[in-house]
Design a protein around this motif. Structure first.
Motif, PDB file in Angstrom:
ATOM      1  N   LEU A 292      -4.938   5.054   0.303  1.00 44.93           N
ATOM      2  CA  LEU A 292      -5.020   3.778  -0.402  1.00 44.93           C
ATOM      3  C   LEU A 292      -6.129   3.825  -1.441  1.00 44.93           C
ATOM      4  O   LEU A 292      -5.947   3.451  -2.605  1.00 44.93           O
TER       5      LEU A 292
ATOM      6  N   GLY B  43      -0.155   2.962   6.154  1.00 44.80           N
ATOM      7  CA  GLY B  43       0.348   1.584   6.127  1.00 44.80           C
ATOM      8  C   GLY B  43       0.536   1.042   7.540  1.00 44.80           C
ATOM      9  O   GLY B  43       0.189  -0.105   7.841  1.00 44.80           O
TER      10      GLY B  43
ATOM     11  N   LYS C 143      -5.779   3.587  -5.399  1.00 48.22           N
ATOM     12  CA  LYS C 143      -6.428   2.476  -6.107  1.00 48.22           C
ATOM     13  C   LYS C 143      -7.217   2.990  -7.302  1.00 48.22           C
ATOM     14  O   LYS C 143      -7.140   2.425  -8.403  1.00 48.22           O
TER      15      LYS C 143
ATOM     16  N   THR D  38      -8.842   4.381   5.093  1.00 52.28           N
ATOM     17  CA  THR D  38      -7.589   4.452   4.317  1.00 52.28           C
ATOM     18  C   THR D  38      -7.779   5.325   3.080  1.00 52.28           C
ATOM     19  O   THR D  38      -7.732   4.827   1.948  1.00 52.28           O
TER      20      THR D  38
ATOM     21  N   LEU E 297      -3.576  -3.659  -4.110  1.00 56.57           N
ATOM     22  CA  LEU E 297      -4.328  -2.571  -3.465  1.00 56.57           C
ATOM     23  C   LEU E 297      -5.767  -2.997  -3.210  1.00 56.57           C
ATOM     24  O   LEU E 297      -6.379  -2.610  -2.205  1.00 56.57           O
TER      25      LEU E 297
ATOM     26  N   SER F  71      -5.687  -5.113  -0.237  1.00 56.58           N
ATOM     27  CA  SER F  71      -5.439  -4.266   0.930  1.00 56.58           C
ATOM     28  C   SER F  71      -6.696  -3.485   1.312  1.00 56.58           C
ATOM     29  O   SER F  71      -6.961  -3.264   2.500  1.00 56.58           O
ATOM     30  N   SER F  72      -7.458  -3.095   0.306  1.00 58.20           N
ATOM     31  CA  SER F  72      -8.708  -2.377   0.574  1.00 58.20           C
ATOM     32  C   SER F  72      -9.702  -3.287   1.284  1.00 58.20           C
ATOM     33  O   SER F  72     -10.347  -2.886   2.265  1.00 58.20           O
TER      34      SER F  72
ATOM     35  N   THR G 227       0.851  -1.197   0.000  1.00 55.28           N
ATOM     36  CA  THR G 227       0.000   0.000   0.000  1.00 55.28           C
ATOM     37  C   THR G 227       0.885   1.246   0.000  1.00 55.28           C
ATOM     38  O   THR G 227       0.650   2.185  -0.769  1.00 55.28           O
TER      39      THR G 227
END
Lengths: 297, 297, 297, 297
Positions: free
Chosen positions: C258, D188, C262, C255, C241, C244-245, C176
């Protein structure tokens, strides 16, 4: 009956001045570019040669002009309003300008024993023509009371917002919501279209449900048809969002949606859509998803 | 007249089932937690002991349940719908679920010679009670035709959206717009309040102008009064935005406003507001600006 | 010396397996597509016919595969690892997978008296070839101790992160930051280029100052030259990403950066840049500003 | 040897002026608040009573001041630089100011037969003390050549950026990357901490991998320890991001990450963190996740 001056005969100004004339006000007009006043002269308006001349011969001056620097020129420039103004005159600006400039104009007016009201409007060309604008007004309540009849000759509602600058602030906060709602519609339509949903069915749903908005009512049909004839141009919305961003920075308000929307209108502007209707921001999504927002399901 | 099963007697389901009974349908109900059916029994409903039992004794089953995993349990679990289902039955889910799950349920139904429609609704408790919901429906058009009378017993409109999954997709795209519009309102109110504008005057302006929206109509008064009694909870909106984010990712649609709004509802949830009305997201702005959105100007 | 199995001979896997062979480990390899193992056979590797065969004949199995569904197939599928695994074997996955899948694999391994470590790496092809990867490892510390020599044959550092899933979580949190830093560089370069600044001078400045980063070191030259040969592809970064989302959603962490990043990689993907290096996300900015990021000032 | 004037003896200016003295330059200093010059007087500096007096008695004037309005006062105000300036003098401003102001100062200098260079620096207090600043310079290359020895007495590198304003633009674009990278690190770390990862292990990983950055090197330890002693304050970073936002608006560059980061620093400022180090923006995440970024795994 009060004599009114009107400066700035663009698409909005023409409709507004015509309504003043139809309601019986004596109106003196000025526009930087000549030849715009013809339809008003037919309705009985007088054309004068400068903002200064207008300000020197009326009780109330209304300005309706595109941006801060043009406003500055009309008020402070050579042959400008402040050069010719008489004491006691009320100045009303109905453009969308920065609150900072609104306060500056108010201070200068006061120094010349005149008054200033920042009185931007909501409603675009049709509302200007029909006299159904809504005025949000910053400035002294008594002075506003004295000119309310003039405003109501051009609109259907007058909302007092507070001291000078409040009209501008309210307008920028209002248009921030408009800009976000328009992008929200385009984004929702992009998800739906990418998912294979028929665009018309989706817009019908939006207007039937909790997602309904004036933005969807005005812009849904435009996005479905790809008809970007201007109601309110993308570059003007971008201008307003920039003013709102500077304003919210100065007020220390975090505004993540305003900023995300501003970026999208910038992308649209970079795509060459500035002069089209602001709903053309949907073309950015169309480019990304490789499909029209008016997708037939 | 078709026999209807209703599973899930939460705040929405109770109102929907009651309307079916009032319109004369024979209704068998089931709810995981006992004691919820009493008001329906008084209207003539029959209570059964499991989803399986319901699915085995009716023509049409309607489910109205909070989330994907609960839906999965009701359909696939022990004593679940698919255990008891007879061929020819039409299953209608009116929850907001992921399109993936909707397609999975449709495939399983088809494998059992039954049919499935994903038919989420727009409208919250009052619309469920008044029978004014709007249904957006994914699935076979003929099967939808056969049950339209049932849906119209609970709502005022049925919009066909396409094949299975389309109802879910339309709902998520729709609620994405709702979520963004609510944050847009709060953000605009935050700018206005920080600029010293009276909150009531600003909301009046919003509703008079291009910024008007159902969101502003529903949530404006709540934000002004700080009354966060639930119409639609913040955590449910966050759930929908997460489903929409996963959906738009899978469709490869960039959705910057959805994502920015999702972050704000996450902030609200982190502030402990999950069980309040989604408009309580405005409290994040209130914390940031150190002022109530219902600021008196 | 422990016998090692290696499954997945892509650009990373080939380098990693070669280093194991060079350090004297006995290595059995498998790749779904035939013909990838030739260079390793020359170094002494044995090629087997299925993941199951590999898992049945070694002490430690390493997998290095592109995504969750391929990993699932290799572990759970027909002739997969779990079909052939012997008790006592340690499974090490160095792919970037979701923490959920990592925990699922660990549970299944434990049920078969084996062990699982999620051990993703940072470093791309050159680091795989040079044996300078960094492993971040989730799973039992004792089992990690037993295989650390194997990991250090392929890398320069092993960082224990906690229980199973921690390696995956750390990798997604790490990537990220990488993704955001790359977009940050492109965005800064876009401002500079639009302001007429020479691109090379600006990148020199970035690397001389507080803006310096590994991302700028790796991607600055690529953005200046418009050379998008792959170090790490845009579509792989977008995949990470997205994982991670979903992860941060499940952890309830707002976030905003992020998500904004994205969206930009999605725009890049929609522009057809998915197979190019992730730095090609800069082309979105180039399109918007109508100028190359490597602008000559 | 050229006589140098130094105006603005804050934390940066003191170190810079001391280095000039140590390298043998004759230095005349001025600071608005008295008593700041004592350490420099001990090194041989002369203290004068106004910017005007400084500008009238040296060959080169350096200014190092906090913001646009203070700079404006020092240059244009009563007893300001332009009041006393002699022809031929070179003015160097090392503050971070808007490109618009830089161009305005350059035009005024030229009108008085003097020259102006906008020469902001990267590097904070330690670099000012050690003489390892990096100067990015906008303005005439010949004039820069004449004063490069002075700049190199205070720094390790001088990078010419183009005409006047280019130094400011480069600085804002550079600091935009810094601001984003700092938030990226915090975000992060928030994901990692929420996932149960040990903060120190994660920061070690970041610095070992593709996520490494000067921001992580400088701010990682601060975020782990919650030590927000100022290297560069949050409010100064917010000021720079606001200038950068106005700049990128005027250049028509969409900058979604800049805007998202600016919103986060605004949130931090609203939390009362303005005077702390900019890394304290991490406290917003800590509040949201209910856990310290330096979480012990």
């Amino acid at each position: 009956m009060k004599k009114v001056g009107f400066i700035g005969l663009g698409v909005m100004g023409l409709g507004m001045a015509a309504n003043l004339l139809r309601k019986g006000f004596e109106v003196a007009v000025y526009n930087r570019t000549a030849g715009k006043a013809d339809s008003l002269l037919a309705l009985g308006a007088t054309e004068l040669g400068s903002p200064s001349a207008v300000a020197g011969s009326v009780d109330v001056v209304i300005t309706m002009i595109s941006n801060d620097s043009a406003i500055r020129e009309v008020y402070f420039g050579e042959n400008g309003i402040f050069e010719g103004i008489r004491s006691g005159v009320t100045l009303i600006d109905s453009s969308t300008i920065s609150p900072t400039l609104a306060k500056e104009l108010a201070a200068e007016a006061e120094a010349r024993s005149a008054a200033f009201l920042d009185a931007p409007v909501t409603g675009s060309k049709p509302a200007a023509v029909d006299g159904t604008l809504v005025f949000m007004v910053g400035g002294n309540a008594d002075r506003l009371g004295e000119v309310e009849d003039i405003l109501l000759a051009m609109g259907r509602k007058v909302i007092p917002m507070g001291p000078n600058g409040s009209g501008s602030i309210a307008k920028l906060a209002h248009n921030t919501i408009v800009g976000i709602n328009v992008v929200a519609l385009a984004e929702g339509m992009a998800i739906a279209a990418s998912g294979g949903i028929d665009g018309h069915a989706f817009v019908e749903l939006v207007q039937s449900g909790g997602a309904a908005s004036r933005a969807a009512e005005m812009k849904g049909p435009k996005l479905l048809e790809g008809n970007y004839d201007v109601q309110f141009s993308l570059e003007l919305m971008l201008k307003d969002l920039r003013l709102s961003s500077v304003l919210s920075d100065s007020l220390n308000v975090p505004t993540p949606l305003l900023e995300a929307s501003k970026s999208l209108f910038q992308v649209g502007d970079a795509m060459g859509l500035g002069a089209l209707d602001m709903s053309s921001v949907g073309q950015a999504y169309e480019q990304w998803i490789g499909r029209k927002l008016g997708h037939k399901g």
